[in-house]
Scaffold this active site. Structure first.
Site, PDB file in Angstrom:
ATOM      1  N   CYS A  34       4.427  33.881  80.356  1.00  0.00           N
ATOM      2  CA  CYS A  34       4.893  34.280  78.938  1.00  0.00           C
ATOM      3  C   CYS A  34       3.994  34.108  77.156  1.00  0.00           C
ATOM      4  CB  CYS A  34       6.083  34.413  78.878  1.00  0.00           C
ATOM      5  SG  CYS A  34       7.072  33.369  78.016  1.00  0.00           S
ATOM      6  N   CYS A  42       6.472  30.427  76.087  1.00  0.00           N
ATOM      7  CA  CYS A  42       5.885  29.644  76.567  1.00  0.00           C
ATOM      8  C   CYS A  42       4.554  29.037  76.865  1.00  0.00           C
ATOM      9  CB  CYS A  42       5.549  30.051  77.709  1.00  0.00           C
ATOM     10  SG  CYS A  42       7.427  30.884  78.389  1.00  0.00           S
ATOM     11  N   ASP A  52     -32.309  53.010  72.880  1.00  0.00           N
ATOM     12  CA  ASP A  52     -34.485  53.220  72.510  1.00  0.00           C
ATOM     13  C   ASP A  52     -34.045  53.895  73.751  1.00  0.00           C
ATOM     14  OD1 ASP A  52     -36.585  51.870  72.039  1.00  0.00           O
ATOM     15  OD2 ASP A  52     -36.006  50.270  73.714  1.00  0.00           O
TER      16      ASP A  52
END
Length: 701
Positions: free
Chosen positions: A15, A18, A396
């Site tokens: 997590c 963590c 382009d």
């Protein structure tokens, strides 16, 4: 002396809180100078001297395992029943159900039922309580701390069953969240596993299987039918169809012959190939993709930065509100301390910002990983978010909307020179130029039997042409505009030039001080997919499609009309393309699409620079914000669509995270929300947010 940096891969990083704690613990190691932790890619960069053992001790609270970056991690499948966290969760559930059974038989809590609930809390919540209590001693408030306070608080007011339910639900939701985040990270781990770890090298006529890291440039490797190509290189023997989907996202195999480039991680389907290695293992295209994707996943998107700032003030505010609810009502209104203490605990649990904090990064990680698997390299959350807001796409012409392989169609002499002599004269000058039109003249001249005249004092005239001395005579090759700047052009020639240009051809004139020698017309075929791509872009909400080219107005207009472009801007110098990109900004955010080489200034000046053919050129990977690995536009609508869907998912996630909390907080007032419901609301929001983000893994064209 620069401090050595070591890079590691991580397992079991479950997590965001963590990750933050792990990073903080590493910073406390005396020999460490700096730490960078990439949660999305599960990757750690440490500046300084720290052993793997020290790093694993810093992550012991979450069972984090550390491996050197280049070490291949062999994933070992552990059966569901053998995972310790699953065993403790199941044990907690059994004890919880037994506690409820004893309570229902005896008509209320007894010492036996309380003992069963307490065991459920201790067994199921051992790691939670251990970490939470340790955090409390350091006054660190994360999810574990809040849950620990809630469980201990429930036990203190005699609600052991609630505490046991909280522990069980927390364990289940943690397992679900960890599983879902691992699924999101699979996009990176699957990329890492694409290229083989060994290769069959040919040395002195013998075959040896070696680790790819030991291969050197110019080594020759053998790839048999059905095998993956281990290294980037050039085919020196054999021919075969190669499936390049892993790199470019193209589903149709590409036929490779001697001289063709091949990429590590692609699949050799039919013939046997001998390939000369042209890049080291760490420099292959797939290695660069992995590196850039991991960097992109670490970069925070604007929405994530906002959420992080919000959470910074939100969490302390919830703690203060919880404390005030526990203290003020009993003092001011004479309510029961236990009742308001319980409501304060509920607020504490509901207020945990887990779902909110993870709402953006999990969506960004999933989307960027999905794009990489589909042959699109998005170099950061900011570019992913911004692409969905694009209103104008500028292209382009040469090599982007057209094939980029112009061919000579007409050679017209208006002097004593023959057509062959005119072509050879032009080729002698264009030999020194890198422009695609020059390449087309060279290809045409190579088919002629005569050799080129030696050109001296070559000089390029940027955006207009070139000049050189041939046999003592100064000769020019350039656009009609360059000729007009120096001489007057006869009306008959003007008419002929216009006719060729209206056919979509580019005309170059060849002349000297003695006058006009002739003209060469070149045509570049429009890509078959360009028309459908432009239609798709308009369909998904792009308001304006523009072609920017240095070519003449007549040729550009013919191609623009054929493709249904909103606007065509022709005869532009490189600096004029940049100015045009800036002026298009009045219509909204602008994306510029080019090859990443000649268009670098225009790509840089656009809100989003998109380069094509990333698999074949390092420049495209480095200069653009987004690189389409295949040399075509097929993935452009997919990329814009993915960005729009990601933005929607992020907004949905934030709405879910905050919406569920607002509803839960309102239910606390009448006392309808229990502690275990609060856990369900918080963890439910987190799981919903993660699962909602995983929908982005299924995004297709």
């Amino acid at each position: 002396m620069a401090t050595e940096k070591n890079v590691y891969r991580l397992q079991n990083l479950s997590c965001t809180s963590c990750a933050a704690k792990f990073e903080k613990n590493i910073r406390q190691i005396d020999s460490v100078e700096d730490v960078q932790l990439n949660f999305g890619a599960s990757k750690l960069t440490v500046a300084g001297d720290a052993s793997i053992l020290q790093l694993e001790e810093a992550g012991a609270f979450d069972g984090i395992k550390v491996f050197p970056e280049k070490q291949r991690i062999i994933k070992q499948h552990v059966p569901f029943w053998q995972k310790r966290e699953n065993q403790t969760t199941i044990a907690a559930l059994v004890l919880l159900l037994a506690g409820y059974a004893v309570s229902s038989v005896n008509g209320g809590n007894t010492w036996l039922s309380i003992g069963l609930f307490a065991l459920a809390i201790l067994i199921g919540g051992y790691s939670l309580l251990k970490e939470g209590l340790l955090n409390l001693t350091k006054l660190e408030f994360d999810m574990s701390t809040l849950m620990t306070i809630a469980v201990i608080g429930a036990a203190l007011i005699g609600d052991w069953a609630e505490g046991a339910v909280v522990v069980f639900l927390f364990s289940v939701s943690e397992a679900l969240e960890s599983y879902s985040i691992d699924k999101a990270r699979n996009s990176i781990s699957s990329l890492i596993e694409i290229a083989p770890s060994t290769a069959m090298v040919l040395r002195n006529g013998n075959e040896f299987e070696v680790e790819v890291e030991t291969l050197q440039i110019n080594d020759v490797i053998l790839i048999k039918p059905g095998q993956k190509i281990a290294m980037d290189g050039e085919v020196i023997q054999g021919d075969s169809s190669v499936n390049q989907a892993a790199i470019t996202g193209e589903s149709v195999p590409v036929h490779k012959v001697i001289g063709d480039e091949v990429f590590a991680g692609t699949l050799n389907e039919e013939g046997s190939l001998q390939v000369r290695v042209t890049k080291l293992a760490e420099d292959t295209t797939i290695a660069k993709i992995i590196h850039l994707v991991e960097e992109a996943q670490a970069e925070k998107a604007p929405t994530q930065l906002f959420v992080d700032r919000f959470a910074k003030y939100y969490t302390p505010a919830i703690l203060v509100i919880s404390l005030l609810i526990m203290i003020i009502p009993p003092l001011m209104m004479g309510g029961l301390w236990s009742e308001w203490f319980y409501k304060g605990l509920v607020v504490l649990v509901v207020g945990c910002p887990c779902a909110l904090v993870i709402s953006t990064p999990i969506a960004i990680v999933t989307a960027i990983g999905n794009a990489a698997r589909n042959g699109v390299l998005i170099k950061g959350g900011i570019h992913l978010e911004e692409t969905g807001q694009i209103k104008v796409v500028a292209f382009d012409k040469t090599g982007t909307l057209t094939e980029g392989r112009p061919e000579v169609t007409d050679t017209i002499s208006v002097s004593s020179l023959t057509e062959e002599e005119l072509l050879l004269q032009a080729a002698a000058i264009e030999k020194f130029s890198q422009h695609p039109l020059a390449t087309s003249i060279m290809r045409a001249a190579e088919k002629l039997p005569n050799r080129l005249t030696k050109a001296e004092n070559f000089q390029s005239i940027t955006g207009k042409g070139a000049k050189a001395v041939l046999d003592g005579r100064l000769v020019y090759v350039g656009s009609p505009n360059l000729y007009r700047e120096m001489n007057e052009l006869d009306s008959a020639y003007e008419q002929r030039i216009l006719e060729l240009q209206q056919q979509g051809k580019t005309v170059m004139l060849i002349w000297s001080e003695q006058g006009l020698d002739g003209m060469i017309a070149v045509a570049d075929q429009v890509r078959k997919s360009s028309l459908s791509i432009i239609e798709k872009l308009h369909h998904i909400g792009i308001e304006k499609t523009v072609m920017l080219t240095g070519d003449n107005q007549s040729t550009a207009s013919a191609i623009g009309k054929q493709l249904g472009l909103s606007e065509v801007q022709a005869e532009l110098m490189p600096e004029e393309k940049v100015a045009m990109i800036k002026s298009l900004g009045q219509y909204g955010k602008v994306a510029m699409v080019g090859d990443g080489v000649n268009d670098a200034p225009a790509l840089a000046s656009a809100n989003i620079g998109i380069a094509m053919g990333g698999a074949g050129t390092d420049t495209a990977l480095e200069t653009a914000d987004i690189a389409l690995m295949a040399d075509d536009l097929e993935k452009l609508p997919y990329t814009i669509g993915l960005s729009k869907r990601t933005k929607q998912v992020i907004l949905q996630n934030i709405s879910i995270a905050l919406g569920l909390k607002v509803i839960a907080l309102l239910l606390i007032i009448p006392g309808w929300l229990t502690l275990w419901m609060a856990v369900m609301a918080d963890m439910g929001a987190t799981v919903i947010v993660v699962l909602n983000s995983l929908r982005l893994m299924r995004s297709r064209i």
